[in-house]
Every structure is written in C-alpha cells, then in structure tokens.
Write a protein that holds these residues in place. Structure first.
Motif, mmCIF file in Angstrom:
data_model
loop_
_atom_site.group_PDB
_atom_site.id
_atom_site.type_symbol
_atom_site.label_atom_id
_atom_site.label_comp_id
_atom_site.label_asym_id
_atom_site.label_seq_id
_atom_site.Cartn_x
_atom_site.Cartn_y
_atom_site.Cartn_z
ATOM 1 N N ALA A 83 0.825 -1.218 0.000
ATOM 2 C CA ALA A 83 0.000 0.000 0.000
ATOM 3 C C ALA A 83 0.853 1.259 0.000
ATOM 4 C CB ALA A 83 -0.978 0.013 1.177
ATOM 5 N N SER A 84 1.996 1.197 -0.686
ATOM 6 C CA SER A 84 2.858 2.380 -0.771
ATOM 7 C C SER A 84 3.516 2.480 -2.146
ATOM 8 C CB SER A 84 3.939 2.318 0.314
ATOM 9 O OG SER A 84 4.945 3.266 0.051
ATOM 10 N N SER A 85 3.175 3.551 -2.885
ATOM 11 C CA SER A 85 3.794 3.749 -4.204
ATOM 12 C C SER A 85 5.288 3.994 -4.064
ATOM 13 C CB SER A 85 3.213 4.959 -4.923
ATOM 14 O OG SER A 85 1.841 4.985 -4.881
ATOM 15 N N THR A 106 -6.036 7.022 -5.819
ATOM 16 C CA THR A 106 -6.289 7.876 -4.660
ATOM 17 C C THR A 106 -7.304 8.963 -4.993
ATOM 18 O OG1 THR A 106 -4.061 7.426 -3.877
ATOM 19 C CG2 THR A 106 -5.170 9.350 -2.933
ATOM 20 N N GLY A 162 3.405 9.060 -1.213
ATOM 21 C CA GLY A 162 3.163 7.677 -1.634
ATOM 22 C C GLY A 162 3.364 6.675 -0.517
ATOM 23 N N VAL A 163 2.697 6.902 0.597
ATOM 24 C CA VAL A 163 2.847 6.010 1.752
ATOM 25 C C VAL A 163 1.459 5.515 2.185
ATOM 26 C CG1 VAL A 163 4.943 7.153 2.577
ATOM 27 C CG2 VAL A 163 2.723 7.943 3.389
ATOM 28 N N SER A 188 -2.013 4.998 3.795
ATOM 29 C CA SER A 188 -2.980 5.888 4.449
ATOM 30 C C SER A 188 -2.828 7.366 4.113
ATOM 31 C CB SER A 188 -2.931 5.768 5.976
ATOM 32 O OG SER A 188 -3.145 4.454 6.356
ATOM 33 N N ALA A 189 -1.958 7.715 3.170
ATOM 34 C CA ALA A 189 -1.833 9.136 2.809
ATOM 35 C C ALA A 189 -3.184 9.654 2.328
ATOM 36 C CB ALA A 189 -0.777 9.319 1.732
ATOM 37 N N GLY A 190 -3.919 8.800 1.625
ATOM 38 C CA GLY A 190 -5.230 9.195 1.114
ATOM 39 C C GLY A 190 -6.180 9.564 2.251
ATOM 40 N N ASP A 203 -6.804 0.897 0.447
ATOM 41 C CA ASP A 203 -5.493 1.472 0.137
ATOM 42 C C ASP A 203 -4.723 0.546 -0.804
ATOM 43 O OD1 ASP A 203 -3.427 3.218 0.217
ATOM 44 O OD2 ASP A 203 -2.926 2.964 2.331
ATOM 45 N N ARG A 242 -6.104 0.995 -4.329
ATOM 46 C CA ARG A 242 -5.813 2.273 -4.983
ATOM 47 C C ARG A 242 -4.328 2.421 -5.233
ATOM 48 N NH1 ARG A 242 -7.607 4.362 0.516
ATOM 49 N NH2 ARG A 242 -5.778 5.386 1.366
ATOM 50 N N THR A 243 -3.479 1.848 -4.371
ATOM 51 C CA THR A 243 -2.039 1.920 -4.612
ATOM 52 C C THR A 243 -1.665 1.098 -5.851
ATOM 53 O OG1 THR A 243 -1.731 2.103 -2.232
ATOM 54 C CG2 THR A 243 0.226 1.680 -3.539
ATOM 55 N N ASN A 281 -2.471 3.262 -8.625
ATOM 56 C CA ASN A 281 -1.511 4.368 -8.706
ATOM 57 C C ASN A 281 -0.237 3.924 -9.433
ATOM 58 O OD1 ASN A 281 -3.288 5.860 -7.200
ATOM 59 N ND2 ASN A 281 -2.150 5.707 -5.274
HETATM 60 N N1 ASP Z 1 -1.071 4.493 -0.259
HETATM 61 C C1 ASP Z 1 -1.220 5.224 -1.481
HETATM 62 C C2 ASP Z 1 0.051 5.196 -2.273
HETATM 63 O O1 ASP Z 1 1.123 5.052 -1.741
HETATM 64 C C3 ASP Z 1 -1.656 6.621 -1.234
HETATM 65 C C4 ASP Z 1 -3.030 6.591 -0.632
HETATM 66 O O2 ASP Z 1 -3.149 6.439 0.575
HETATM 67 O O3 ASP Z 1 -3.997 6.659 -1.394
HETATM 68 O O4 ASP Z 1 0.014 5.280 -3.468
#
Ligand code: ASP
Length: 408
Positions: free
Chosen positions: A259-261, A298, A338-339, A341-343, A372, A375-376, A379
């Motif tokens: 879950a981290s880009s 996101t 890109g971490v 829960s940033a969303g 997450d 969506r990651t 992304n």
């Molecule tokens: N976790 C997503 C990412 O790193 C960002 C988000 O929380 O949507 O791409």
C-alpha cells in the motif's frame, strides 16, 4: 508493548473497528462517550494535511532538477497524468452517485454542528492565487497552498545549484511529515474504536454494510480504470496489453501488498526498464515523479469517499459541490505522499471543502487498508502506463524487450 507493535498496523486498526462495533452494539447510544478518542485522531490527521501537501509537492517539483527535463518529457507525462486522473476522479463521482454506497448508513443525526459552509465555485476559482501565502497556510486554503508549492518547486528548478539547500530542506520536510503521519496512524486503532462504537451504538451493526459497498465500489472503479483507461492508452500507442501487464505484475503485487507507491518505486522502475524496455531516463523521471504526484486510485477514492460521507450524513450536494469535489480530490491526490494511508490524511481536505463532516474519515478508516491496497495498485499501474506511453511517444522504447516474454 512489544506484542502490540508486532501486529501490523492495519490489523490493529481493523481490530479497533471490530471491537468498536461490538462495544457500540452492546452498550448502545451511551457508547458516544468514546467519541472524543476518535476526535483526537481526526484532529491529528487534519493537522498533517497542509504541511504534507506543501512539502511533498514542492519537493517533488524541485526534484525534477533539470529544466530541460521539465520540457518535452515532463509536458507529455503531466498531460497523461492529468488526463488519466480526471477520468479516475469523474469515475469515482459517477460510481458514488450511481451505487450510493453511503445511503444505507444514514447517520444524519450524528452530524457535527459546526460544518463550515463551502465557498462557491467562482470564489474558489478566484481565490487560487495566494495574496499572502502565510495567510493561506493559516486558513488551510488548499488551492492557494498548492499553487504556492508548485511555484516554490519551479523556483528551485530555475534557480539551479544555489537553491539546493532549500530543496534538501523541502525533501527533509516531506520526510518528517511522512514520519509524523506514521505516528498519527498509531492512534488510528483507538480513534477508529471510539468512533465506530459511537456509530454502532447509535445505529447498530447495520453500519457495516455500507462499508462493504464502499469497498466493492472502489474495487470496481479500480478495475474499470485499468481495463478502460490504461488499456485504451496502450492500445492507442499500438502496444500489447498482455505484454504490459505481464511485465509489471511484480510491481502491482508489491503495491497491493505494501500500500505504498514510494516503497514500490524500485520494483516499478525495474519492471518498466527490464521488462518493458523503457529507457532509464524516461523511466526514472516519469515513474519517480508519478509515485508522488500521479495517484489515480487515490483521487478516485477521495471523490468516492466524499460522496459516501455526504450520503451517510444526509448532505445534498449541488453541481458546484461535485465540481469542487472533483477539483480538490485531484489536487489532494497530487499532494499526497506515496505512503500507506496518505489518502486518508488528504481526505480531510476534500471533506472540508465539500462541507461533509470529518467523521467520515473515522468511519472509513477501519477498512482503509483494504481500499489502500487497491488504490495503490492502480496508482503504480498508472505510473508504469505513463512511463511506457511517453517512452513510446518519444521513440525511447525498446520494442524487442517490450514484446519478449523473458520478464523477471
Ligand atoms: N497508499 C497510497 C500510495 O502510496 C496513497 C493513498 O493512501 O492513497 O500510493
């Protein structure tokens, strides 16, 4: 203590959700006394959104470094980033309106009394240029902060060598915000427990179903984004869709799992270079920039979540509100790091602008990890698609490597 931290955070948050639901179901409306725990968590999230947007975005633009890079390659990449993001966010709104994931929740009664009225669309447009950036920070004027952040980044690029100290400060600032976000998320299990107890105490376990519908809606949107938008772009460039997804499957898997880009970036780079034949400069420029500014999954989610919240809290959204949600979701996704829960942190911005109660964040936070992950994955797929399409467009794609099936 050790034991607590040995459990992955998302499992603790999920635990908070389950426990909160149980407490609420047993205790009934009086479980509302636990709500302040959730409010502290929400306040901490709100605290982070503005500095995170500023540091991440200005550092991202500043790191482009070479002004020539900002030219052709950057122009094409940004064009595709924006195009795919707009489709994603509009799809998020469309699915939210069609499927109505928040309708079953109907927590109108829980609406907090102090939701500021959202400014009109024209006011928002006119207010884009900050007359005084410090006032913008103080007021949390997101559009103005974004404009200022981009300009600071551009100034650094144009200033060259002499601006490097500031670039390093901005990068360090972004890093600090990410670290604080990690700390704030440690509050999530408790915050989610408090708010879910309150929701379930008032509405019973019925509160769970809309979350499942929200998750299903996002997964559907993510699949559509990949199947229609990315596939369409590749086909437009005459590229094999099968070879593309075979080549980046590792990156998708790592994105889904972490879950981290940003954490996935090394794998993304390796996939697009080694398996898809994108040349190194294009890959590193487009995919690295994309890992912080290009977040289609996101932006789709932010719009969907705002609509979910509006439906749950019984807030009627006007056409102007929808446009506002689309705009702020796009911008907030650009400013998200890109971490994991940033969303969720950026959601506070979209909700405030749309006049939807912040409690929405805590309601969705319990299931955020599962959302997450999806969506990651989108992304990262978007970053890889853009790198590949730009390379092809610029004659920088090794077609033999792209078509070969010896992917690693
Ligand atoms: N976790 C997503 C990412 O790193 C960002 C988000 O929380 O949507 O791409």
């Amino acid at each position: 203590m050790r034991f607590w931290f040995s459990i992955p955070l998302w499992q603790r948050v999920l635990g908070g959700l389950v426990l909160g639901l149980i407490i609420g179901a047993i205790w009934g409306p009086e479980a509302a006394v636990l709500k302040p725990i959730g409010d502290i968590f929400l306040a901490a999230i709100k605290m982070l959104a503005v500095p995170m947007i500023f540091a991440t975005l200005s550092a991202g633009v500043a790191s482009l470094g070479d002004p020539v890079k900002l030219g052709r390659l950057g122009g094409k990449a940004i064009l595709i980033f924006m195009g795919t993001a707009v489709v994603a966010v509009v799809m998020g709104v469309g699915l939210g309106v069609l499927i109505e994931p928040g309708a079953g929740l109907a927590v109108e009664g829980l609406k907090s009394p102090v939701t500021p009225p959202p400014p009109s669309f024209v006011e928002r447009l006119l207010g884009i240029v900050p007359q005084n950036p410090f006032a913008s920070f103080a007021e949390g004027e997101i559009l103005q902060i974004l404009v200022f952040a981009i300009l600071v980044g551009v100034g650094c690029v144009l200033g060259g060598e002499r601006t490097q100290p500031l670039v390093r400060v901005l990068e360090a600032g972004a890093e600090v915000m990410i670290k604080i976000a990690g700390l704030v998320m440690e509050l999530a299990p408790f915050g989610v427990l408090g708010l879910m107890a309150w929701v379930a105490g008032t509405y019973g376990l019925e509160a769970l179903k809309p979350l499942a519908v929200l998750g299903g809606t996002l997964y559907l949107g993510c699949l559509l984004q990949a199947a229609l938008v990315y596939t369409g772009l590749l086909k437009l460039m005459g590229l094999s869709v099968k070879a593309f997804f075979r080549g980046i499957s590792d990156a998708i898997a790592v994105a889904y799992a972490t879950a981290s880009s940003s954490a996935t970036l090394p794998v993304t780079l390796r996939c697009v270079e080694r398996n898809l034949g994108v040349d190194k400069p294009t890959a590193s420029f487009v995919a690295s920039l994309g890992s912080t500014v290009n977040m289609d999954g996101t932006s789709m989610y932010l719009a969907l979540a705002a609509i979910f919240g509006a439906q749950a809290f019984g807030i009627d959204l006007s056409f102007v509100d929808y446009i506002g949600i689309i705009l702020t979701s796009l911008l907030a996704s650009i400013g998200a790091a890109g971490v994991p829960s940033a969303g969720l942190i950026m959601m506070s911005i979209v909700l405030v602008q749309a006049g939807v109660p912040l409690e929405t964040i805590a309601i969705v936070a319990g299931v955020d990890r599962v959302l997450d992950m999806a969506r990651t994955a989108v992304n990262v797929t978007g970053d890889a698609t853009t790198a590949t399409v730009v390379a092809k467009w610029e004659g920088r794609l090794d077609q033999k490597v792209y078509d070969s099936d010896d992917d690693v």
